[in-house]
Design a protein around this motif. Sequence first.
Motif, mmCIF file in Angstrom:
data_model
loop_
_atom_site.group_PDB
_atom_site.id
_atom_site.type_symbol
_atom_site.label_atom_id
_atom_site.label_comp_id
_atom_site.label_asym_id
_atom_site.label_seq_id
_atom_site.Cartn_x
_atom_site.Cartn_y
_atom_site.Cartn_z
ATOM 1 N N SER A 192 11.834 10.548 -16.336
ATOM 2 C CA SER A 192 11.166 11.233 -17.445
ATOM 3 C C SER A 192 10.290 12.374 -16.943
ATOM 4 N N SER A 193 10.131 13.374 -17.789
ATOM 5 C CA SER A 193 9.280 14.508 -17.449
ATOM 6 C C SER A 193 7.837 14.061 -17.239
ATOM 7 N N SER A 194 7.460 12.925 -17.852
ATOM 8 C CA SER A 194 6.097 12.399 -17.712
ATOM 9 C C SER A 194 5.784 11.958 -16.287
ATOM 10 N N CYS A 195 6.814 11.753 -15.482
ATOM 11 C CA CYS A 195 6.592 11.346 -14.089
ATOM 12 C C CYS A 195 6.091 12.514 -13.245
ATOM 13 N N GLY A 196 6.377 13.739 -13.665
ATOM 14 C CA GLY A 196 5.825 14.926 -13.025
ATOM 15 C C GLY A 196 6.274 15.201 -11.606
ATOM 16 N N ILE A 197 7.379 14.627 -11.184
ATOM 17 C CA ILE A 197 7.801 14.763 -9.787
ATOM 18 C C ILE A 197 8.112 16.211 -9.424
ATOM 19 N N TYR A 198 8.884 16.881 -10.248
ATOM 20 C CA TYR A 198 9.212 18.283 -9.975
ATOM 21 C C TYR A 198 7.990 19.175 -10.207
ATOM 22 N N GLU A 199 7.236 18.878 -11.254
ATOM 23 C CA GLU A 199 6.047 19.656 -11.606
ATOM 24 C C GLU A 199 5.039 19.674 -10.455
ATOM 25 N N ASN A 200 4.826 18.521 -9.824
ATOM 26 C CA ASN A 200 3.870 18.439 -8.719
ATOM 27 C C ASN A 200 4.336 19.242 -7.508
ATOM 28 N N LYS A 202 6.317 21.783 -7.564
ATOM 29 C CA LYS A 202 6.247 23.198 -7.924
ATOM 30 C C LYS A 202 4.815 23.719 -7.786
ATOM 31 N N PHE A 203 3.831 22.897 -8.164
ATOM 32 C CA PHE A 203 2.425 23.302 -8.057
ATOM 33 C C PHE A 203 2.020 23.490 -6.596
ATOM 34 N N ILE A 204 2.347 22.511 -5.769
ATOM 35 C CA ILE A 204 1.933 22.575 -4.365
ATOM 36 C C ILE A 204 2.636 23.714 -3.633
ATOM 37 N N ASN A 205 3.866 24.020 -4.043
ATOM 38 C CA ASN A 205 4.628 25.090 -3.394
ATOM 39 C C ASN A 205 4.637 26.368 -4.230
ATOM 40 N N GLU A 243 26.751 15.496 -5.552
ATOM 41 C CA GLU A 243 25.898 16.678 -5.498
ATOM 42 C C GLU A 243 24.450 16.325 -5.822
ATOM 43 N N TYR A 244 24.248 15.488 -6.848
ATOM 44 C CA TYR A 244 22.905 15.026 -7.183
ATOM 45 C C TYR A 244 22.309 14.239 -6.018
ATOM 46 N N SER A 245 23.134 13.430 -5.377
ATOM 47 C CA SER A 245 22.670 12.630 -4.246
ATOM 48 C C SER A 245 22.163 13.532 -3.119
ATOM 49 N N ARG A 246 22.944 14.529 -2.777
ATOM 50 C CA ARG A 246 22.569 15.448 -1.702
ATOM 51 C C ARG A 246 21.287 16.209 -2.043
ATOM 52 N N LYS A 247 21.207 16.715 -3.271
ATOM 53 C CA LYS A 247 20.030 17.484 -3.684
ATOM 54 C C LYS A 247 18.771 16.622 -3.720
ATOM 55 N N SER A 248 18.947 15.350 -4.082
ATOM 56 C CA SER A 248 17.800 14.442 -4.144
ATOM 57 C C SER A 248 17.163 14.255 -2.768
ATOM 58 N N ILE A 249 18.009 14.003 -1.781
ATOM 59 C CA ILE A 249 17.507 13.783 -0.425
ATOM 60 C C ILE A 249 16.837 15.050 0.111
ATOM 61 N N GLU A 250 17.458 16.191 -0.123
ATOM 62 C CA GLU A 250 16.886 17.466 0.337
ATOM 63 C C GLU A 250 15.528 17.724 -0.316
ATOM 64 N N PHE A 251 15.439 17.448 -1.609
ATOM 65 C CA PHE A 251 14.196 17.672 -2.347
ATOM 66 C C PHE A 251 13.058 16.812 -1.804
ATOM 67 N N ILE A 252 13.340 15.538 -1.569
ATOM 68 C CA ILE A 252 12.314 14.641 -1.032
ATOM 69 C C ILE A 252 11.918 15.062 0.381
ATOM 70 N N GLN A 254 11.908 17.979 1.657
ATOM 71 C CA GLN A 254 11.144 19.216 1.625
ATOM 72 C C GLN A 254 9.767 19.066 0.981
ATOM 73 N N ASN A 255 9.625 18.097 0.072
ATOM 74 C CA ASN A 255 8.391 18.028 -0.722
ATOM 75 C C ASN A 255 7.603 16.728 -0.625
ATOM 76 N N TYR A 256 8.273 15.626 -0.344
ATOM 77 C CA TYR A 256 7.594 14.322 -0.396
ATOM 78 C C TYR A 256 7.804 13.481 0.867
ATOM 79 N N ASN A 257 8.163 14.109 1.956
ATOM 80 C CA ASN A 257 8.402 13.392 3.207
ATOM 81 C C ASN A 257 7.061 12.974 3.816
ATOM 82 N N ALA A 258 6.853 11.661 3.932
ATOM 83 C CA ALA A 258 5.564 11.134 4.399
ATOM 84 C C ALA A 258 5.210 11.600 5.813
#
Length: 285
Positions: A192-200, A202-205, A243-252, A254-258
């Motif tokens: 859901s958009s309420s989770c804000g994963i992409y929004e966050n 986008k803000f930091i980057n 394709e969604y699988s590949r993009k998901s891993i790349e996104f994490i 780039q943005n959420y890797n601990a």
Amino acid sequence: LMPHCLKRSRIKKYISSKIWEDNFIQNARYIFTLSIKEASTIPEKYKNKNIIVFPNSVLIPETQNNIEFIPPPWKDDIGHSKKVLLFLSRFDSIKGIYLLIDAWKNFYYSEEINNWVLAIVGYGDNGKLEKFVNNMKNKNYLRNVFVYPPAFGKFKDSCFRNSDAFILPSYSEASPMSALEALSYGKPSIISSSCGIYENAKFINKSLSRLSDIPYIECSSNIKSIYKCLKKLLNMDKSLLDEYSRKSIEFIDQNYNAKNNLKELMKIYDSIIKGKRISRKYIYR
């Protein structure tokens, strides 16, 4: 301070705020938040505080070759020919779980779920959800849905590795770990958009000229939207799922890797201790 949370146990929250919370925050220089949405709910009385946005992070999972096989909880209920859509979170209405079930009910007579199963894994309601699901199934309102106890550690890892997709249609979140983990495992997801994963991210980057497209299917927290997104997912061919699988891993990554974000967090703490300026990309206001 999230709106949905403040509606619960209002008296207790009011008492705690008066006894210590307000004073504690007033004496703080910075307020840490996990998301843009959380930061936006900070009351105006704290407008003199510096608000930092720093979401949760996850580790990228190891490759399957290095992992001991642990069977998922649905091994005796679901045949190998069926795909598994995983919901893994607390069994709380705020997570949109009952909206999800209502949306799934609309597929009862549809061939679209003949090859799919909804596996619900979690805890927190003393069996209320499981009773509800079983009652719906007994009345022939629901099919291909199973409810399982919570999974942690290697058992949670098994749930992610042995599922084919993930869904979290929450009403309100700060920085949901289960959704981040699902994306890190490369699971095509409905979030859901309420989770804000992409929004966050986008803000930091925000200094970057371009951020990759949303790597998941984004829904709203209502039955119609969830149904529409489910229909899209259930009818995807393998190439699009991949394709969604590949993009998901790349996104994490780039943005959420601990591994990367821990270094950034330590820089923030070091700057606070030494009275230095914190990187503007993490400052909400």
